[in-house]
Scaffold this motif. Sequence first.
Motif, PDB file in Angstrom:
ATOM      1  N   GLN A 164      -3.901  -0.013  -3.978  1.00 38.74           N
ATOM      2  CA  GLN A 164      -5.114  -0.319  -3.196  1.00 38.74           C
ATOM      3  C   GLN A 164      -5.831  -1.530  -3.764  1.00 38.74           C
ATOM      4  O   GLN A 164      -6.267  -2.419  -3.023  1.00 38.74           O
ATOM      5  CB  GLN A 164      -6.046   0.876  -3.212  1.00 38.74           C
ATOM      6  CG  GLN A 164      -5.477   2.075  -2.497  1.00 38.74           C
ATOM      7  CD  GLN A 164      -6.536   3.122  -2.262  1.00 38.74           C
ATOM      8  OE1 GLN A 164      -7.715   2.818  -2.208  1.00 38.74           O
ATOM      9  NE2 GLN A 164      -6.111   4.369  -2.104  1.00 38.74           N
ATOM     10  N   PHE A 212       0.827  -1.200   0.000  1.00 42.32           N
ATOM     11  CA  PHE A 212       0.000   0.000   0.000  1.00 42.32           C
ATOM     12  C   PHE A 212       0.866   1.256   0.000  1.00 42.32           C
ATOM     13  O   PHE A 212       0.603   2.210  -0.729  1.00 42.32           O
ATOM     14  CB  PHE A 212      -0.908  -0.050   1.227  1.00 42.32           C
ATOM     15  CG  PHE A 212      -1.711   1.189   1.432  1.00 42.32           C
ATOM     16  CD1 PHE A 212      -2.706   1.526   0.522  1.00 42.32           C
ATOM     17  CD2 PHE A 212      -1.480   2.017   2.513  1.00 42.32           C
ATOM     18  CE1 PHE A 212      -3.453   2.673   0.706  1.00 42.32           C
ATOM     19  CE2 PHE A 212      -2.225   3.157   2.699  1.00 42.32           C
ATOM     20  CZ  PHE A 212      -3.211   3.491   1.789  1.00 42.32           C
ATOM     21  N   SER A 213       1.942   1.214   0.806  1.00 38.14           N
ATOM     22  CA  SER A 213       2.778   2.406   0.932  1.00 38.14           C
ATOM     23  C   SER A 213       3.576   2.681  -0.343  1.00 38.14           C
ATOM     24  O   SER A 213       4.117   3.769  -0.507  1.00 38.14           O
ATOM     25  CB  SER A 213       3.734   2.249   2.114  1.00 38.14           C
ATOM     26  OG  SER A 213       4.746   1.317   1.785  1.00 38.14           O
ATOM     27  N   MET A 214       3.644   1.706  -1.249  1.00 34.77           N
ATOM     28  CA  MET A 214       4.350   1.946  -2.508  1.00 34.77           C
ATOM     29  C   MET A 214       3.662   3.032  -3.318  1.00 34.77           C
ATOM     30  O   MET A 214       4.257   3.652  -4.188  1.00 34.77           O
ATOM     31  CB  MET A 214       4.411   0.661  -3.345  1.00 34.77           C
ATOM     32  CG  MET A 214       5.286  -0.427  -2.769  1.00 34.77           C
ATOM     33  SD  MET A 214       6.996   0.049  -2.581  1.00 34.77           S
ATOM     34  CE  MET A 214       7.108   0.285  -0.827  1.00 34.77           C
ATOM     35  N   GLY A 215       2.378   3.250  -3.070  1.00 32.25           N
ATOM     36  CA  GLY A 215       1.671   4.325  -3.765  1.00 32.25           C
ATOM     37  C   GLY A 215       1.835   5.659  -3.055  1.00 32.25           C
ATOM     38  O   GLY A 215       1.125   6.604  -3.374  1.00 32.25           O
ATOM     39  N   ARG A 216       2.732   5.738  -2.108  1.00 31.58           N
ATOM     40  CA  ARG A 216       2.967   6.923  -1.276  1.00 31.58           C
ATOM     41  C   ARG A 216       1.746   7.186  -0.389  1.00 31.58           C
ATOM     42  O   ARG A 216       0.657   6.710  -0.660  1.00 31.58           O
ATOM     43  CB  ARG A 216       3.267   8.186  -2.105  1.00 31.58           C
ATOM     44  CG  ARG A 216       4.299   8.003  -3.195  1.00 31.58           C
ATOM     45  CD  ARG A 216       5.668   7.603  -2.636  1.00 31.58           C
ATOM     46  NE  ARG A 216       6.652   7.547  -3.702  1.00 31.58           N
ATOM     47  CZ  ARG A 216       6.934   6.458  -4.419  1.00 31.58           C
ATOM     48  NH1 ARG A 216       6.299   5.326  -4.162  1.00 31.58           N
ATOM     49  NH2 ARG A 216       7.842   6.486  -5.359  1.00 31.58           N
ATOM     50  N   LEU A 217       1.983   7.956   0.666  1.00 33.52           N
ATOM     51  CA  LEU A 217       0.895   8.229   1.601  1.00 33.52           C
ATOM     52  C   LEU A 217       0.167   9.508   1.196  1.00 33.52           C
ATOM     53  O   LEU A 217       0.786  10.528   0.958  1.00 33.52           O
ATOM     54  CB  LEU A 217       1.456   8.366   3.018  1.00 33.52           C
ATOM     55  CG  LEU A 217       2.364   7.211   3.468  1.00 33.52           C
ATOM     56  CD1 LEU A 217       2.678   7.356   4.950  1.00 33.52           C
ATOM     57  CD2 LEU A 217       1.711   5.879   3.207  1.00 33.52           C
ATOM     58  N   ALA A 248      -5.328   9.506  -4.222  1.00 35.80           N
ATOM     59  CA  ALA A 248      -4.392   8.448  -3.824  1.00 35.80           C
ATOM     60  C   ALA A 248      -4.219   7.487  -4.999  1.00 35.80           C
ATOM     61  O   ALA A 248      -5.115   7.333  -5.821  1.00 35.80           O
ATOM     62  CB  ALA A 248      -4.944   7.696  -2.621  1.00 35.80           C
ATOM     63  N   ASP A 249      -3.040   6.860  -5.059  1.00 38.54           N
ATOM     64  CA  ASP A 249      -2.772   5.921  -6.153  1.00 38.54           C
ATOM     65  C   ASP A 249      -3.704   4.711  -6.009  1.00 38.54           C
ATOM     66  O   ASP A 249      -3.642   4.003  -5.001  1.00 38.54           O
ATOM     67  CB  ASP A 249      -1.300   5.485  -6.082  1.00 38.54           C
ATOM     68  CG  ASP A 249      -0.889   4.733  -7.333  1.00 38.54           C
ATOM     69  OD1 ASP A 249      -1.772   4.411  -8.145  1.00 38.54           O
ATOM     70  OD2 ASP A 249       0.326   4.471  -7.481  1.00 38.54           O
ATOM     71  N   PRO A 250      -4.565   4.447  -6.963  1.00 40.80           N
ATOM     72  CA  PRO A 250      -5.547   3.363  -6.773  1.00 40.80           C
ATOM     73  C   PRO A 250      -4.961   1.973  -6.982  1.00 40.80           C
ATOM     74  O   PRO A 250      -5.509   0.986  -6.487  1.00 40.80           O
ATOM     75  CB  PRO A 250      -6.596   3.660  -7.845  1.00 40.80           C
ATOM     76  CG  PRO A 250      -5.845   4.347  -8.924  1.00 40.80           C
ATOM     77  CD  PRO A 250      -4.747   5.125  -8.260  1.00 40.80           C
ATOM     78  N   LEU A 251      -3.856   1.884  -7.706  1.00 41.21           N
ATOM     79  CA  LEU A 251      -3.380   0.548  -8.090  1.00 41.21           C
ATOM     80  C   LEU A 251      -2.941  -0.283  -6.888  1.00 41.21           C
ATOM     81  O   LEU A 251      -3.388  -1.421  -6.722  1.00 41.21           O
ATOM     82  CB  LEU A 251      -2.261   0.680  -9.120  1.00 41.21           C
ATOM     83  CG  LEU A 251      -1.881  -0.622  -9.770  1.00 41.21           C
ATOM     84  CD1 LEU A 251      -3.055  -1.186 -10.553  1.00 41.21           C
ATOM     85  CD2 LEU A 251      -0.694  -0.441 -10.681  1.00 41.21           C
TER      86      LEU A 251
END
Lengths: 961, 115
Positions: free
Chosen positions: B74, B44-49, B69-72
Amino acid sequence: MEPMAGVALQNQLLLLAMLPFAAALLVAALPQRMSALVAGLSMALALVLLAALAPAVIDGAVLRVELDWVPSAGLGLPLRLDGFSWLFATLVSGIGLLVVTYARGYMAGKDGLARFFALLLGFTGAMQGILLSGNILMLVVFWELTSLFSFLLIGFWHKGAAARDGARTALLVTATGGLCLLLGMLVIGQIAGSYDLDEVLTSGARITGHPLYSLALTLVLIGAFTKSAQFPFHFWLPGAMSAPTPVSAFLHSATMVKAGVFLLIRFSPALGGTEAWFLAVTGIGMATMLIGGLIAIFRNDLKGLLAYSTISQLGLITALAGIGSPGAILAAIFHIVNHAMFKAALFMTAGTVDHQTGTRDIRRLGGLRRTMPLTATLAIIASAAMAGVPLLNGFLSKEMFLAESAAWHNGTALDAALPYLAVVGSVFSVAYSIRLVMAVFFGAPAGPLLKMPSEPGLAMTLPVALLAAGCLAVGLVPMLIVGTLVNDAALSVVGLGFMPEKIAIWHGFNEALMLSIIAFVVGIALWLSLRAQLPSGPEGPPLLHHLRAQTVFDRGMLKLGWVYPRRMMSWIATERLQPQLRLLVVAAVLAAGAAAWGAFAFAEVRRGNDFSGGFALMWLVGAGCAIGAAAQAKYHRFAALVMLGGAGLVTCLTFAWLSAPDLAVTQLLVEVVTTVLLLLGLRWLPQRREAIKGDNSAQARRRRAQDLVIATVGGAGVATVAYAMMTRPLVRNVGDWFLANAYYEGGGTNVVNVILVDFRAFDTFGEIAVLAVVALTIYALLRRFRPAPESIKQPDQQRQTNGRMLDDYLLVPSVIMIWMFPVLMMIAAYFFFRGHDLPGGGFAAGVTMAIAFLLQYLATNVRWVEARLTVLPIRWIGMGLLIAVGTGMGSWVFGYPFLTAYAQYVTLPLIGDVPAATALVFDLGVFALVMGATVLMLIAIAHQSLRAARLREHDENEESR
Amino acid sequence: MELILSFAIGVLTASGIWLLLRPRSFQVIIGLCLLSYAVNLFIFSMGRLTLGAPAIMPKGGFIDPTRYADPLPQALVLTAIVISFATTALFLVVMIAARGFTGTDHVDGKERELP
């Protein structure tokens, strides 16, 4: 030929190739009583198609269909039909039709008829695939397919150990041969420069002159010999006799074992004509003919005798293929046809005898001609054909074989010995044929039988009668019935230069006839001299019966499959889990370290969000929970479970905090079911009251310290990588595309859900399939579950309270929980419908619904719930999968790829605008499956307490008695 | 924020690994659960916070991806959560079945022989 007519013929050929497989699927789907009818109709239709195709393949013409498979890689699926494969395919479908008729009578009232006929059809399709393949690699695929189907057919009655062993041996031998064949075909393809059958067949000179020829020859011959049960691979065939008799009649007359000789004859222009070919093929063929024939005389099992006689007759055909002259090829093809007819008839007779008397043991049979006169007459005709009695078909081809063996070919020692070997082989076949007839149908009844013998019904008599009539007709007027067909077949194998030969009964008093007469006289004498001692003697020729190929094979398999691997394991591996896991973790840490070594760096300008005291406090609790769970999991499982839940909740809050509501919802729901699941599991674990022995030893402490270091290093490493990654600036990625297109392409505003059910629906489909597999596995595992004896007792808490108290236990909460059922259903529906646009979706809804059911189980007890509620989770799983697949395939109708979604908003009365994408239907499948799977798992585990209660009652009854 | 979350991932991972190497099957199952939290948070944190970003997009119009937020990750984590539940359940069943068959909850199916 007119192009239109050509296309029609090509379509017929395609239909012919696909028909058996389609029929197999149909049989599997239809009710059991239709199975035989559909199977028979498909065989009959195949015969009609073949009759229509016949004009296209006369005089050596070849009909081809090219199917594109992967055109970019130059791969196609060509189908090919010529005179030889036409004759063979007709034989397969014709005998197949008779076998299906016979099986309808033989298998009546047995279990699994649909499975039986579906497998039989699948096998027919594979066999026909071998015959029709126009590509040598495709041929190998079908070849292996016949091995697989024969495995399933031989082991059809898999409850018997003999059937399982026989099936396994057959599969191991023939599939190994198939692998060798694959290698051989690859070598041939490399030499010939093409895998196309026609090209390979015309490059014989190039192949036989190539340095790799002997390698290719060896590999192909191993393939053919294993399939055709040639010495020394013959032993799988007698083992395969534990198959239902219709299967034996089909596999060992016209199909399976004939595939090997088909291959030899087919490839004789490409591989044959050399001395190596002659010595190997004719040599092995003659050896097999002699050994098989000799053993057959001594077998007391009717089917065993027939099995060895089959081996022997196959040896004869192999020997002819090895000789390879046009006359020999003609004789081989002719004998393939004849053998298929009389051997199918004989196997069916053996089945009839077994079916009507309850035994196949020759020693317990006798005098059956009085009670089963028709069967006896037919069996006598077929046996006489096998022995080679004049005016029957076997006589003609055997005569041709003897003439070929007496002729001069290449002057090798084997060539010189051929006539003598051939006569000895014929002597054996006369002897076993006579023994079969005399011992079963003549003489006095040997003793009391399980059943009173009587003639069987029409379904079992008619096929045998037709086959026997065929033997007689071919024997009397050969040219009229099969003459042109056989000659055409030989022409298409040999090619130009083949002179059609007239098959006649009387050639004058020549060499072959003399050899035939010698064989008869000596054969009868042999039988007369052995008849008294055969029933009491061992089941094999003197001295040789101690040496059984099957035993050698079994011993080898035991060594290879068990003894050696065990020894290897003890040298290089451990059975203990902890060292393995430790190795795994350390290797992972080292690999990650090696990858990051030198390349690891933090971003120069770190991005980040401001420190939040609340978040820090939250994770202080979370980390405490995690460490606490780790510390307590050994002695205080319940406490560990509660703390695990704490860590899970903090994770869930984190998702909510960081703009991921979908994850938060799903995590929360899954957290609930996981906790319940683990709680249900706690009951079956041993109680821990005192410390485990050796837990405080120096060794154990050292191990713990060591693991603590590994864990700390691993944790610190992951944390560092995560931090470095989180503080890097975000690069534009595919996620932006999803954001920009979710609404326009997927018709939803909740991007996460749109990704799951639309953009990446295929992944989701795979995932729910995994979920279904896991649920079914759990269900299957628990059906055989036996709790440990100490867990069966009533739990302490229940024992200390009396029954009245138990009834009222948590009464108020349980009433509330029961009331929650409709509310939770409502919430699930709410989650489901808003999924495309707002947080929620099929996953969340499915788990919510599962919780609704779960609460009912928690509130009362299993019996109460199941008296009022039928859940049928397996159906839900199946429906879910079907809906998901159906939605996916729906897009095919509109010409789009699998799982292409279509989006639209629909206004429903009272509810308003509802996103009605086809993705929603897919999500419905996800919902049904997730719910079904979750409920199945939880109920399966919850049911164990019922079983324990039942065991307890059982024990108490035992004690009181 | 980032520091806290990476610390959290680290602690979860360390506890998970430690439990994974323990001899009792229940310890291993708890360890796997903790590890799955850690891995899910990591992915999850790979999409940044992203704090306080709207989860739901408007219906149409121009979308500025940096505001969401980055949906991928998620979507990946959502499936991971469900799958990890399934594997936990499978492991639990294997655990109690093994316990029934072998009479012990040691991961090897037999107690370690004491020297």
